[in-house]
Design an enzyme around this catalytic site. Structure first.
Site: not given
Length: 253
Positions: A50, A126, A129-130, A76, A133-134
């Protein structure tokens, strides 16, 4: 197997492709630097960790001057990727992508990998994306806490299982919540301490740099910071001020 990078490089057929998956920053740069001295023109380095997308762009440009290909592969799937395959967001030139694609097809589920742009684009995707996700994780966390403190004695694992059968919020994250809440319904075995590995911060910074409002993602990151404070000094200041201006009761330490 190989016990050194030099042994690994020597054992690979040309064009050699080396997948690096170590922590972002100095560790990644150290491995890339060592590999650069060992590889030959036409070989490829993949960073599947990452890393910051700007670092990936810089590495790609530096390696290109030496005739080496570079790919940033946002990865992921977590520990479940071994069984289910990994979702791979790839940044690379079309030529580098063509060299590496057979490996990507092996690692990913059907239609689970894609070249999303040039070098840097994979890690940027990514990162976002994260960040998303958070926000999703925070929404589940808040919802389950409200349920836990409600006047009803819900079986939270059972409720998560119900929601996973046809509801609008069904998801893999909710499946994991179902699993975790069934294993430990009160989560008594955990501390509410939540680290962050960097991508959430970078996502928020990107929203600032690009003038894009992202209140949910920003607050989700801030809540992770709050989780690391056993007794927030800021909260003490709030209690003190209420007491000062209104005589409101305070709880003594």
């Amino acid at each position: 197997g190989a016990s050194t990078l030099a042994e690994a490089v020597a054992a690979l057929p040309s064009p050699r492709v080396v997948w690096v998956m170590v922590p972002a920053g100095g560790p990644t740069q150290g491995v890339v630097d060592e590999l650069t001295a060992l590889l030959s023109a036409g070989d490829v380095i993949i960073d599947g960790g990452n890393s910051n997308w700007k670092d990936s762009q810089a590495r790609g440009a530096a390696l290109a001057t030496k005739g080496l290909g570079f790919m940033d592969a946002g990865t992921s799937g977590g520990v479940w990727g071994l069984a289910n395959g990994y979702c791979l967001m790839v940044g690379a030139t079309p030529e580098t992508f063509a060299v590496v694609e057979p490996a990507l097809a092996t690692l990913a589920p059907p239609q689970g990998y894609r070249r999303v742009g040039d070098v840097g684009a994979g890690h940027y995707a990514k990162m976002i994306h994260n960040g998303i996700e958070y926000g999703m994780m925070q929404a589940f966390a808040e919802g389950f806490e409200i349920l836990k403190t409600s006047p009803f004695r819900y079986d939270l694992g059972d409720l998560a299982a119900l929601w996973n059968r046809g509801s609008v919020v069904r998801s893999w994250l909710l499946e994991l919540a179902e699993r975790g809440l069934k294993d430990d319904p009160t989560l008594a075995g955990l501390q509410g301490y939540v680290p962050d590995s960097g991508e959430g911060r970078w996502t928020v910074q990107a929203s600032i740099d690009q003038d894009v409002p992202a209140p949910v993602l920003t607050l989700s990151l801030q809540m992770r910071f709050r989780s690391r404070q056993a007794d927030s000094f800021g909260a003490k200041v709030l209690a003190m001020l209420r007491n000062q201006f209104g005589g409101h009761a305070v709880k003594k330490a």
